[in-house]
Scaffold this active site. Structure first.
Site, PDB file in Angstrom:
ATOM      1  N   GLU A 175       4.321  -6.838  12.887  1.00  0.00           N
ATOM      2  CA  GLU A 175       3.523  -6.979  14.095  1.00  0.00           C
ATOM      3  C   GLU A 175       2.907  -8.369  14.199  1.00  0.00           C
ATOM      4  O   GLU A 175       2.540  -8.815  15.268  1.00  0.00           O
ATOM      5  CB  GLU A 175       2.445  -5.896  14.183  1.00  0.00           C
ATOM      6  CG  GLU A 175       1.396  -5.963  13.094  1.00  0.00           C
ATOM      7  CD  GLU A 175       0.450  -4.785  13.133  1.00  0.00           C
ATOM      8  OE1 GLU A 175      -0.383  -4.743  14.054  1.00  0.00           O
ATOM      9  OE2 GLU A 175       0.555  -3.935  12.254  1.00  0.00           O
ATOM     10  N   ARG A 213       0.821  -1.214   0.000  1.00  0.00           N
ATOM     11  CA  ARG A 213       0.000   0.000   0.000  1.00  0.00           C
ATOM     12  C   ARG A 213       0.852   1.260   0.000  1.00  0.00           C
ATOM     13  O   ARG A 213       0.392   2.315  -0.428  1.00  0.00           O
ATOM     14  CB  ARG A 213      -0.983  -0.020   1.171  1.00  0.00           C
ATOM     15  CG  ARG A 213      -1.984  -1.159   1.035  1.00  0.00           C
ATOM     16  CD  ARG A 213      -3.117  -1.136   2.020  1.00  0.00           C
ATOM     17  NE  ARG A 213      -2.700  -1.083   3.399  1.00  0.00           N
ATOM     18  CZ  ARG A 213      -3.526  -0.879   4.420  1.00  0.00           C
ATOM     19  NH1 ARG A 213      -4.816  -0.707   4.197  1.00  0.00           N
ATOM     20  NH2 ARG A 213      -3.090  -0.860   5.646  1.00  0.00           N
TER      21      ARG A 213
END
Length: 179
Positions: free
Chosen positions: A104, A67
């Protein structure tokens, strides 16, 4: 910046448990589909590549897969700079530098063509989200290996509760919205 923050608040959609349970994915697709909101966000992200007088102070804009590509390419156009993609391992066809890092919710490797940033060039890094800081740290290392200088990082969303800034060192971080 106010218009960009408003657009993010109105148009970014939370998707719970994606891509895995416990993760809240920030879907920026509605923001990208809104011309005014998208324009405001690109203008805000590009500000990190300018000095206080509004002059462009970077030579390249790097976007991190995937993105980050969508945001970084128009930022590069707004700044009159070249755009350079940082890709996942195995996606670039020529000689690359590679750096592995922690996400993460997993691990990944990023690559950059060895000749995509010239020695001494100042680089603005653009991504959608600053989470744990691993992507920024890895990209900063890739730029350094090319001989370039990481100037700043500009992100749409910063997940402050994950303390990603702690991995960016002295690198300036600009975020449109911090959660």
């Amino acid at each position: 910046m106010a218009a960009a923050r408003d657009a993010v608040g109105r148009l970014v959609v939370d998707v719970p448990d994606f891509p895995e349970p416990g993760v809240v994915f920030k879907d920026i697709s509605p923001l990208l589909a809104d011309h005014d909101g998208f324009t405001a966000v690109i203008d805000a992200l590009a500000d990190a590549g300018r000095d206080d007088a509004g002059d462009v102070v970077v030579d390249k804009v790097v976007g991190m897969e995937a993105r980050g590509f969508i945001l970084a390419a128009p930022v590069a156009l707004a700044l009159g700079c070249g755009f350079v993609p940082v890709r996942k391992a195995g996606k670039l066809p020529r000689e690359t530098y590679a750096v592995a890092y922690a996400l993460e919710y997993g691990e990944a490797t990023l690559e950059l063509h060895q000749d995509s940033v010239a020695p001494g060039e100042r680089v603005l890094m653009v991504d959608d989200v600053l989470a744990t800081g691993g992507t920024v740290a890895a990209t900063t290392e890739l730029i350094r290996r090319c001989g370039g200088e990481a100037h700043a990082v500009s992100v749409l969303l910063e997940l402050g509760f994950l303390d990603g800034r702690s991995k960016t060192g002295a690198l300036p971080v600009a975020s449109v919205v911090t959660l």
